[in-house]
Design an enzyme around this catalytic site. Structure first.
Site, PDB file in Angstrom:
ATOM      1  NE  ARG A  21       0.820  15.346   5.426  1.00  0.00           N
ATOM      2  CZ  ARG A  21       1.381  14.430   4.643  1.00  0.00           C
ATOM      3  NH1 ARG A  21       2.200  13.542   5.145  1.00  0.00           N
ATOM      4  NH2 ARG A  21       1.101  14.387   3.374  1.00  0.00           N
ATOM      5  NE  ARG A  25       1.173   8.152   8.645  1.00  0.00           N
ATOM      6  CZ  ARG A  25       1.691   7.813   7.464  1.00  0.00           C
ATOM      7  NH1 ARG A  25       1.549   6.596   7.015  1.00  0.00           N
ATOM      8  NH2 ARG A  25       2.357   8.688   6.744  1.00  0.00           N
ATOM      9  NE  ARG A  34      -5.513   7.104   7.937  1.00  0.00           N
ATOM     10  CZ  ARG A  34      -5.853   6.072   7.179  1.00  0.00           C
ATOM     11  NH1 ARG A  34      -6.895   5.355   7.500  1.00  0.00           N
ATOM     12  NH2 ARG A  34      -5.164   5.761   6.106  1.00  0.00           N
ATOM     13  CG  ASP A  71      -4.037  14.061   0.706  1.00  0.00           C
ATOM     14  OD1 ASP A  71      -3.279  13.811   1.650  1.00  0.00           O
ATOM     15  OD2 ASP A  71      -3.663  14.081  -0.478  1.00  0.00           O
ATOM     16  CE1 TYR A 147       1.943  12.254  -4.722  1.00  0.00           C
ATOM     17  CE2 TYR A 147       1.786  14.632  -5.012  1.00  0.00           C
ATOM     18  CZ  TYR A 147       2.262  13.539  -4.314  1.00  0.00           C
ATOM     19  OH  TYR A 147       3.058  13.717  -3.213  1.00  0.00           O
TER      20      TYR A 147
HETATM   21  O1  CP3 Z   1      -2.247  18.472   9.506  1.00  0.00           O
HETATM   22  C1  CP3 Z   1      -2.216  18.758   8.286  1.00  0.00           C
HETATM   23  O2  CP3 Z   1      -1.224  19.308   7.761  1.00  0.00           O
HETATM   24  C2  CP3 Z   1      -3.498  18.552   7.466  1.00  0.00           C
HETATM   25  C3  CP3 Z   1      -3.599  17.431   6.684  1.00  0.00           C
HETATM   26  C4  CP3 Z   1      -2.842  17.179   5.390  1.00  0.00           C
HETATM   27  C5  CP3 Z   1      -2.713  15.862   4.883  1.00  0.00           C
HETATM   28  N1  CP3 Z   1      -2.168  15.936   3.646  1.00  0.00           N
HETATM   29  C6  CP3 Z   1      -3.156  14.644   5.580  1.00  0.00           C
HETATM   30  C7  CP3 Z   1      -2.518  13.356   5.229  1.00  0.00           C
HETATM   31  C8  CP3 Z   1      -2.274  18.041   4.441  1.00  0.00           C
HETATM   32  C9  CP3 Z   1      -2.099  19.548   4.485  1.00  0.00           C
HETATM   33  C10 CP3 Z   1      -1.864  17.236   3.330  1.00  0.00           C
HETATM   34  C11 CP3 Z   1      -1.286  17.782   2.086  1.00  0.00           C
HETATM   35  C12 CP3 Z   1      -0.576  16.877   1.168  1.00  0.00           C
HETATM   36  N2  CP3 Z   1      -0.938  15.609   0.772  1.00  0.00           N
HETATM   37  C13 CP3 Z   1       0.564  17.245   0.419  1.00  0.00           C
HETATM   38  C14 CP3 Z   1       1.216  18.629   0.454  1.00  0.00           C
HETATM   39  C15 CP3 Z   1       2.006  18.860   1.675  1.00  0.00           C
HETATM   40  C16 CP3 Z   1       3.262  18.049   1.783  1.00  0.00           C
HETATM   41  O3  CP3 Z   1       3.379  17.312   2.774  1.00  0.00           O
HETATM   42  O4  CP3 Z   1       4.118  18.191   0.898  1.00  0.00           O
HETATM   43  C17 CP3 Z   1       0.936  16.151  -0.367  1.00  0.00           C
HETATM   44  C18 CP3 Z   1       2.128  16.084  -1.310  1.00  0.00           C
HETATM   45  C19 CP3 Z   1      -0.030  15.128  -0.147  1.00  0.00           C
HETATM   46  C20 CP3 Z   1      -0.111  13.796  -0.839  1.00  0.00           C
HETATM   47  C21 CP3 Z   1      -0.103  12.660   0.107  1.00  0.00           C
HETATM   48  N3  CP3 Z   1      -1.085  12.409   1.042  1.00  0.00           N
HETATM   49  C22 CP3 Z   1       0.878  11.647   0.220  1.00  0.00           C
HETATM   50  C23 CP3 Z   1       2.141  11.576  -0.619  1.00  0.00           C
HETATM   51  C24 CP3 Z   1       0.454  10.781   1.248  1.00  0.00           C
HETATM   52  C25 CP3 Z   1       1.096   9.508   1.716  1.00  0.00           C
HETATM   53  C26 CP3 Z   1       2.161   9.783   2.707  1.00  0.00           C
HETATM   54  C27 CP3 Z   1       2.315   8.698   3.723  1.00  0.00           C
HETATM   55  O5  CP3 Z   1       3.219   8.865   4.520  1.00  0.00           O
HETATM   56  O6  CP3 Z   1       1.543   7.716   3.728  1.00  0.00           O
HETATM   57  C28 CP3 Z   1      -0.757  11.300   1.772  1.00  0.00           C
HETATM   58  C29 CP3 Z   1      -1.554  10.720   2.873  1.00  0.00           C
HETATM   59  C30 CP3 Z   1      -1.809  11.595   4.043  1.00  0.00           C
HETATM   60  N4  CP3 Z   1      -2.369  12.850   3.978  1.00  0.00           N
HETATM   61  C31 CP3 Z   1      -1.599  11.272   5.416  1.00  0.00           C
HETATM   62  C32 CP3 Z   1      -2.042  12.376   6.163  1.00  0.00           C
HETATM   63  C33 CP3 Z   1      -2.056  12.509   7.652  1.00  0.00           C
HETATM   64  C34 CP3 Z   1      -1.058   9.954   5.948  1.00  0.00           C
HETATM   65  C35 CP3 Z   1      -2.057   8.872   5.674  1.00  0.00           C
HETATM   66  C36 CP3 Z   1      -2.614   8.157   6.864  1.00  0.00           C
HETATM   67  O7  CP3 Z   1      -3.080   8.750   7.855  1.00  0.00           O
HETATM   68  O8  CP3 Z   1      -2.611   6.925   6.784  1.00  0.00           O
END
Ligand code: CP3
Length: 340
Positions: A21, A25, A34, A71, A147
């Site tokens: 990550r 944000r 974003r 994602d 999910y």
């Molecule tokens: O920089 C990086 O690592 C690359 C981007 C990345 C994202 N998601 C962007 C994202 C990666 C590698 C993921 C993988 C991901 N997504 C996982 C596996 C890794 C982990 O963290 O366990 C999982 C379980 C998800 C599912 C997911 N995506 C959730 C549960 C959420 C919501 C979380 C939240 O805090 O809102 C997301 C959204 C998401 N994916 C965000 C980002 C930056 C936040 C959303 C936003 O920008 O508004």
């Protein structure tokens, strides 16, 4: 490329580093970008914006790898699982309630629907120094299945775990479907410029030990075998978060080149017990970076010392939280770069 050397099982004189990550944000430049595309799926499918988000942390911190901004829920989205993101609540999907619901999922047009992800990879590679790796990823079948079954995030994974006991054959069928889509997507990512692949099993910790081989290790092996049979030889990092001592069987049988370890694993134990040729990746607690300072640096030192004589990629034990101060990340990067 630093990551490649480490993932080939060779210790590098300087430890390569990137962060889960790392685009997100906690970075003001990410929040600005974003805000220009409020719908998260549309944002992930906007190739220039996804490429820009991918490059932001590399430009700011000069880390050794970029991870494509996307994602793990893009596969269920492309399968027609009704994925959408609700601000403040996270992802929502049309829940799978019974085994026959699996048949409603589509395997058509996945690569057409996700073609913008390939374009984002090509754009990113064009903007990335040749010494930096570009990581393509997907979720592991179990994590993605949770999910799809729960209809979103879950605290206890009650429905998914109940499926394991009630419908284990249907669970196999769902995991295989997701694994096969993942192979196709990872192949496309590798062909579009990803030179390292990573598979996130973020909720592997929820799988009962009795089922871990069947649900965690075996589907991962299906993916690594599938990639090899298609001639994709990019190194693969597995991240079976929180599976405890089953990590030994996973390390041996999943067909991986590197293993991501979460912050609960003692790196001295990992060094003593995992094959010396297997790269380990991790495992600083991301919450230590919110506090920053001496304790964060001391715990980073403990990780570096434990891994001093084995192939190691410095990383977190899980992703950064949105509250992370970017300056603390800069302190951490400078500390690891200066580590002797
Ligand atoms: O920089 C990086 O690592 C690359 C981007 C990345 C994202 N998601 C962007 C994202 C990666 C590698 C993921 C993988 C991901 N997504 C996982 C596996 C890794 C982990 O963290 O366990 C999982 C379980 C998800 C599912 C997911 N995506 C959730 C549960 C959420 C919501 C979380 C939240 O805090 O809102 C997301 C959204 C998401 N994916 C965000 C980002 C930056 C936040 C959303 C936003 O920008 O508004």
């Amino acid at each position: 490329m630093r990551l490649q050397k480490t993932l080939s099982g060779v210790k590098d004189e300087k430890t390569p580093m990137w962060f889960m990550r790392q685009a997100g944000r906690y970075l003001p430049e990410y929040r600005a970008l974003r805000a220009s595309e409020p719908d998260f799926i549309s944002y992930c499918l906007n190739s220039p914006k996804a490429a820009e988000a991918t490059l932001q942390p590399v430009e700011r911190y000069d880390v050794d790898a970029a991870i494509i901004f996307s994602d793990i829920l893009m596969i269920p989205w492309a399968m027609g699982a009704g994925v959408h993101f609700v601000t403040g609540e996270g992802p929502k999907l049309t829940a799978l309630d019974q085994p026959s619901d699996i048949d409603r999922l589509s395997s058509e047009d996945m690569l057409t629907k996700l073609a913008p992800v390939g374009e984002a990879l090509q754009l990113t590679r064009g903007g990335l120094d040749a010494s930096k790796s570009l990581i393509g990823f997907c979720g592991a079948p179990w994590t993605v299945a949770t999910y799809m079954i729960e209809g979103g995030s879950s605290r206890d994974f009650k429905k998914s775990r109940s499926w394991l006991w009630q419908n284990p054959d249907a669970m196999d069928r769902l995991l295989d479907r997701i694994a096969d889509e993942s192979i196709r997507l990872l192949e496309m990512k590798a062909q579009s410029g990803a030179d390292v692949l990573m598979v996130f099993d973020s909720w592997a910790s929820a799988v009962p030990s009795y089922f871990q081989d069947r649900v965690v290790t075996r589907p991962m092996r299906r993916i690594t075998d599938g990639l090899k049979s298609r001639g994709i030889n990019a190194p693969v990092i597995g991240f079976p978060k929180g599976i405890g001592e089953n990590i030994l069987a996973y390390a041996e049988q999943a067909g991986i080149n590197g293993i991501g370890l979460d912050h609960s694993v003692d790196m001295r134990w990992a060094d003593a017990n995992l094959p010396k040729s297997l790269a380990v990746q991790g495992n600083l607690d991301p919450l230590s970076v919110i506090t920053g300072g001496k304790e964060m640096l001391a715990s980073a030192d403990a990780i570096m010392e434990a891994c001093a004589s084995r192939p190691h990629i410095f990383n977190l034990g899980h992703g950064f939280n949105p509250e992370t101060p970017p300056d603390h990340v800069a302190d951490l990067v400078a500390h690891i770069r200066g580590w002797e």
